[in-house]
Design a protein around this motif. Structure first.
Motif, PDB file in Angstrom:
ATOM      1  N   UNK A 521      -9.857  18.099  44.155  1.00 40.09           N
ATOM      2  CA  UNK A 521      -8.563  17.600  44.595  1.00 40.09           C
ATOM      3  C   UNK A 521      -8.393  16.125  44.232  1.00 40.09           C
ATOM      4  N   UNK A 522      -9.437  15.345  44.431  1.00 35.22           N
ATOM      5  CA  UNK A 522      -9.341  13.912  44.135  1.00 35.22           C
ATOM      6  C   UNK A 522      -9.161  13.660  42.642  1.00 35.22           C
ATOM      7  N   UNK A 523      -9.825  14.433  41.798  1.00 36.30           N
ATOM      8  CA  UNK A 523      -9.632  14.275  40.355  1.00 36.30           C
ATOM      9  C   UNK A 523      -8.216  14.675  39.946  1.00 36.30           C
ATOM     10  N   UNK A 524      -7.681  15.735  40.564  1.00 34.98           N
ATOM     11  CA  UNK A 524      -6.277  16.099  40.304  1.00 34.98           C
ATOM     12  C   UNK A 524      -5.360  14.952  40.690  1.00 34.98           C
ATOM     13  N   UNK A 525      -5.604  14.360  41.855  1.00 40.44           N
ATOM     14  CA  UNK A 525      -4.776  13.245  42.308  1.00 40.44           C
ATOM     15  C   UNK A 525      -4.871  12.048  41.395  1.00 40.44           C
ATOM     16  N   UNK A 532       1.680   9.108  36.176  1.00 40.80           N
ATOM     17  CA  UNK A 532       2.811   8.365  36.720  1.00 40.80           C
ATOM     18  C   UNK A 532       2.745   6.880  36.375  1.00 40.80           C
ATOM     19  N   UNK A 533       1.589   6.424  35.966  1.00 36.95           N
ATOM     20  CA  UNK A 533       1.414   4.993  35.727  1.00 36.95           C
ATOM     21  C   UNK A 533       1.405   4.190  37.013  1.00 36.95           C
ATOM     22  N   UNK A 534       1.120   4.846  38.132  1.00 32.85           N
ATOM     23  CA  UNK A 534       1.110   4.204  39.449  1.00 32.85           C
ATOM     24  C   UNK A 534      -0.299   3.666  39.713  1.00 32.85           C
ATOM     25  N   UNK A 535      -0.490   2.371  39.486  1.00 31.72           N
ATOM     26  CA  UNK A 535      -1.842   1.814  39.595  1.00 31.72           C
ATOM     27  C   UNK A 535      -2.306   1.715  41.041  1.00 31.72           C
ATOM     28  N   UNK A 536      -1.400   1.559  41.962  1.00 31.17           N
ATOM     29  CA  UNK A 536      -1.809   1.574  43.378  1.00 31.17           C
ATOM     30  C   UNK A 536      -2.351   2.952  43.765  1.00 31.17           C
ATOM     31  N   UNK A 537      -1.630   3.974  43.324  1.00 31.34           N
ATOM     32  CA  UNK A 537      -2.104   5.329  43.616  1.00 31.34           C
ATOM     33  C   UNK A 537      -3.415   5.614  42.887  1.00 31.34           C
ATOM     34  N   UNK A 538      -3.555   5.142  41.661  1.00 30.46           N
ATOM     35  CA  UNK A 538      -4.807   5.329  40.933  1.00 30.46           C
ATOM     36  C   UNK A 538      -5.972   4.695  41.682  1.00 30.46           C
ATOM     37  N   UNK A 539      -5.771   3.485  42.176  1.00 30.27           N
ATOM     38  CA  UNK A 539      -6.842   2.800  42.912  1.00 30.27           C
ATOM     39  C   UNK A 539      -7.213   3.567  44.175  1.00 30.27           C
ATOM     40  N   UNK A 540      -6.198   4.067  44.872  1.00 30.07           N
ATOM     41  CA  UNK A 540      -6.462   4.837  46.090  1.00 30.07           C
ATOM     42  C   UNK A 540      -7.280   6.080  45.761  1.00 30.07           C
ATOM     43  N   UNK A 541      -6.947   6.750  44.655  1.00 31.29           N
ATOM     44  CA  UNK A 541      -7.685   7.958  44.294  1.00 31.29           C
ATOM     45  C   UNK A 541      -9.103   7.619  43.826  1.00 31.29           C
ATOM     46  N   UNK A 542      -9.278   6.487  43.147  1.00 34.40           N
ATOM     47  CA  UNK A 542     -10.632   6.060  42.788  1.00 34.40           C
ATOM     48  C   UNK A 542     -11.462   5.811  44.053  1.00 34.40           C
ATOM     49  N   UNK A 543     -10.861   5.192  45.058  1.00 36.12           N
ATOM     50  CA  UNK A 543     -11.595   4.967  46.307  1.00 36.12           C
ATOM     51  C   UNK A 543     -11.915   6.286  47.009  1.00 36.12           C
ATOM     52  N   UNK A 544     -10.984   7.242  46.945  1.00 37.74           N
ATOM     53  CA  UNK A 544     -11.254   8.564  47.520  1.00 37.74           C
ATOM     54  C   UNK A 544     -12.435   9.222  46.819  1.00 37.74           C
ATOM     55  N   UNK A 545     -12.451   9.149  45.487  1.00 44.29           N
ATOM     56  CA  UNK A 545     -13.577   9.701  44.745  1.00 44.29           C
ATOM     57  C   UNK A 545     -14.863   8.951  45.065  1.00 44.29           C
ATOM     58  N   UNK A 546     -14.767   7.641  45.245  1.00 43.93           N
ATOM     59  CA  UNK A 546     -15.950   6.874  45.605  1.00 43.93           C
ATOM     60  C   UNK A 546     -16.541   7.335  46.920  1.00 43.93           C
TER      61      UNK A 546
END
Length: 831
Positions: A521-525, A532-546
């Motif tokens: 799910x986190x990789x999909x996100x 989307x080019x949404x860097x805030x969302x990308x960072x949040x998903x990287x933290x979720x994966x972390x």
């Protein structure tokens, strides 16, 4: 599973029998070599202890740590799996097939019973019904459990992967999520190990390929695997000794019997010849016959000639498209269409829109979201569809399709609904899942806020949750659907929903440690946020994966994702996000015992939160810093920081598990500082609070610290009881690091009691686990304890060997506690 007092009696028993007692105490993946043993069993609890822990081979993945992400609904007692669906009602015929199946299973030929049976046949011929009826008939021969899984090989969506099926089976046998290996081969090996020597029935329904089946086959002769498939799966016969039964359509008389049984009490006086004609039009396929019989039963005043005439007229619509080898498939579609066209418009619309539902099953609430109708009306329509055998009820408020009916419903949706209406239905159900997941997040905890904006469209009524247990239960039921919805959202271009759903579910995945789906799910996100080019969302998903990788003890990947999040947030000037990612990196470094790096990152996060807020986030960071100080031997600073964290938790009314975490650290600090009275006060407060949380991880940590306090105050019986309770809880949640610490504590207690052989056994067991886990600091401490026991047992050579290994392990650490231990070991080694 016995009580702590039972285990104390076992552990304290001298002499013979230790091996078998240890065998009974070890968790999943722990294996003792075969050999004679004289242990006896009383009420399921081994009553004596034999053998040496040095003989134990530890295998499997281990997870755990000092921080708690929220309560997880884990049960200590693991039942024998009984996964068979309910027996089939109104079953007729198949006597010859049952006789053949019984002969295969009870074969006493030179090779014994057949281990794998494949029931093959065309779609709708009744393969699943036969397999389920057979399974119920012979279930008594398999006292160690019955497993069942629908591999969905012919669904419109993706088939169930073997790794996912193995995860379900391993969980069914009590393997906690953190102890389930990541790889398919490793899972299959553990699965076969668990089933070795057992008698288990495994039913694999709707398999499309041999590759789906082979990893799920037990490796022991006492098990039987029943596979259903539309294909012959010849490879199973060649390599796995499978025997195949090809299921034909029902005989004419069996078809008549099925229709007669289904309509009994609703119709009288039907001409047997007309029933035979109805069966012929249904190609004598059970699925089609049941639908047709239900239609006849619900229209008792309509004569069979009229019903068969309608069905015959319907069949002519398909004849032009038919070829001789499609007769059975077209007969099924004919019956589907015949039944579908008589539905009220609202029920017909619900039926076809359900074909657009992405997951394997659905609730009435999800079905209502698809159509935009009220739940009460949807309930009534689902009952109508279930009565017509167009959907199947699988439990309270849950339904599923036969794969043929799903395909037909999907086809009708594509034909009768515009592309815009289809998109709207998928959007409604995806938004419903998103907002219901958000409600579950809120019910499960208070720390993580919603990622949804107030401007976003909100669907009709979502599920209301009365506390975290209801939220966790909903997540368990919907887990497969949630992942399917995320994938469907991506395919439909709804990337915002995809990443928001992943971020929203972070807390629920974290609490339940369902790592496969969490990581997927986190990789999909992350990929959706990147599109989307949404860097805030990308960072949040990287933290979720972390966090997901950290909790599954893949610390290198955890560090990479937290660092990626930190870099993104630094680049866009998201200072609050920088603090969050720095805190995540700090915890990764703490688990790696890189204490200086951990302190640097956590202090970076704390500085921001203290200046800019939010205030409640300072609590976990302060607690993390307190753990760093405690690990560095800075008791006064650790106590100061832990008190600060506790004050934040209480001021912000944080979840109770956070308070208990801080109190346990204060207990440890006071104990290590030589203030047992203060430690007892903190422990009493933590114990009083822990009843308000259902987290086994927290309960295990409390028992571990409680045991150490008892041991240092020479309350050895109480210490042993607490250590054994801790070991049981750690094994239940898959934290083998925690198990090792419990075994090491038991060893120290045995040493204090003068039971040196038992002490050596348990220290050795702990050392083997820690060596498997690559935990050099904990292993060095345990080896030091083991060496002390050997010294007092007049075994100086063994003591020297273990101290030398411990010194080698300590080369990677420069902190004061490591330096103190190094100096002590050097003095003992050279003295």
């Amino acid at each position: 599973m016995g009580s702590g007092r039972d285990r104390i009696a076992v552990a304290a028993a001298p002499g013979a029998g230790r091996r078998e007692a240890l065998r009974g105490r070890l968790g999943m993946g722990d294996v003792l070599p075969s050999g004679p043993g004289d242990g006896t069993v009383h009420g399921g609890v081994w009553s004596d202890l034999s053998g040496a822990a040095r003989d134990v081979v530890q295998a499997g993945q281990v997870l755990g740590g000092v921080h708690f992400h929220g309560p997880a609904p884990v049960s200590v007692e693991v039942p024998v799996p009984r996964q068979l669906p309910g027996d089939v009602s109104g079953f007729v015929g198949r006597a010859a097939e049952f006789a053949e199946l019984d002969a295969l299973h009870t074969s006493d030929g030179p090779d014994g019973a057949v281990p794998v049976v494949v029931i093959a046949g065309t779609a709708g011929v009744g393969k699943t019904s036969l397999a389920v009826r057979l399974a119920h008939r012979i279930s008594g021969r398999f006292p160690d459990g019955q497993l069942f899984v629908n591999l969905r090989g012919y669904d419109t969506g993706p088939p169930l992967a073997p790794a996912a099926a193995l995860e379900r089976f391993l969980r069914a046998f009590g393997v906690p999520a953190p102890a389930i290996p990541a790889g398919l081969e490793e899972r299959a090996e553990l699965y076969r190990s668990l089933l070795a020597g057992k008698q288990v029935l495994v039913v694999l329904d709707n398999a499309a390929t041999v590759g789906q089946v082979r990893p799920l086959l037990p490796g022991t002769a006492g098990c039987l695997t029943v596979v259903t498939s539309r294909h012959r799966l010849s490879g199973l016969a060649v390599r796995d000794g499978a025997r195949r039964i090809t299921l034909d359509v029902l005989t004419e008389q069996q078809s008549v019997d099925l229709v007669t049984a289904a309509t009994r009490g609703y119709r009288t006086g039907d001409d047997p010849g007309q029933i035979t004609e109805l069966a012929r039009l249904c190609a004598r396929l059970p699925l089609a016959l049941r639908i047709a019989a239900e239609r006849a039963a619900t229209h008792p005043l309509l004569g069979l000639p009229e019903l068969t005439a309608q069905l015959r007229d319907e069949s002519t619509l398909w004849e032009a498209l038919s070829s001789p080898d499609q007769e059975e498939a077209d007969a099924v579609r004919t019956v589907f269409a015949w039944s579908y066209r008589t539905l009220p418009p609202a029920a017909a619309r619900l039926f076809r829109l359900l074909g657009l539902h992405p997951g394997p099953d659905f609730s009435a609430q999800a079905a209502a979201a698809l159509t935009g109708q009220e739940v009460r009306l949807t309930h009534s329509l689902l009952d109508l569809l279930a009565g017509a055998h167009l959907v199947e009820s699988t439990g309270a408020d849950r339904y599923q399709f036969h794969d043929l009916l799903r395909a037909y419903a999907t086809d009708q949706a594509h034909q009768e609904e515009t592309a815009e209406d289809q998109r709207s239905a998928l959007d409604r159900v995806a938004v419903w899942y998103l907002h219901t997941a958000d409600a579950a997040r809120a019910a499960a905890q208070t720390f993580y806020p919603s990622v949804l904006s107030s401007e976003q469209f909100r669907p009709g009524p979502v599920v209301a949750f009365d506390g975290q247990q209801e939220a966790f239960a909903w997540h368990r039921r919907e887990q497969a659907n949630l992942l399917a919805v995320a994938r469907a959202a991506v395919q439909a271009g709804m990337d915002e929903i995809a990443w928001q759903l992943s971020a929203t579910l972070h807390v629920l995945y974290s609490a339940r440690n369902t790592f496969d789906d969490w990581l997927a799910m986190a990789h999909i996100g992350l990929e959706a946020a990147q599109r989307l080019g949404d860097r805030r969302a990308q960072a949040l998903m990287h933290d979720t994966l972390g966090t997901a990788y950290k909790d599954s003890r893949r610390l290198a990947q955890a560090g990479e994702h937290h660092q990626a999040a930190l870099d993104l947030r630094t680049c866009i000037g998201d200072l609050s996000g920088v603090a969050e990612s720095a805190g995540g990196l700090g915890l990764v470094h703490l688990w790696q015992r890189d204490l200086d790096a951990s302190r640097t990152r956590l202090e970076q996060a704390l500085a921001f939160y203290q200046q800019h807020g939010p205030y409640h986030r300072t609590g976990p960071v302060l607690c993390g810093l307190a753990y760093v100080a405690a690990d560095l031997g800075e008791q006064q600073q650790a106590a100061h920081l832990a008190h600060q964290a506790l004050a934040v938790y209480r001021e912000t009314e944080a979840d109770h598990y956070m308070d208990v975490d801080a109190l346990l650290l204060l207990t440890r600090v006071a104990r290590e500082a030589g203030d047992p009275a203060q430690a007892e006060e903190h422990m009493a407060e933590a114990t009083a609070m822990q009843d308000t949380t259902s987290s086994p991880a927290l309960q295990a940590a409390l028992r571990l610290e409680q045991a150490a306090l008892h041991r240092e105050r020479n309350r050895h019986d109480q210490a042993l009881e607490a250590y054994w309770t801790c070991e049981t809880l750690q094994r239940t949640i898959g934290n083998r690091l925690g198990q090792a610490l419990a075994y090491d504590g038991i060893g120290q207690t045995m040493h204090a009691l003068g039971r040196l052989l038992e002490a050596i056994d348990f220290h050795t067991m702990a050392a083997r686990i820690l060596r498997d886990l690559d935990q050099p600091w904990n292993l060095a401490q345990t080896l030091a304890h083991l060496a002390d026991a050997h010294t007092d047992n007049d075994q100086p050579e063994h003591a020297h060997q273990h101290r030398t290994e411990a010194l080698t392990l300590l080369d990677g650490f420069s902190d004061p506690p490591a330096a103190t231990l190094r100096q002590r070991l050097q003095e003992l080694t050279t003295g």
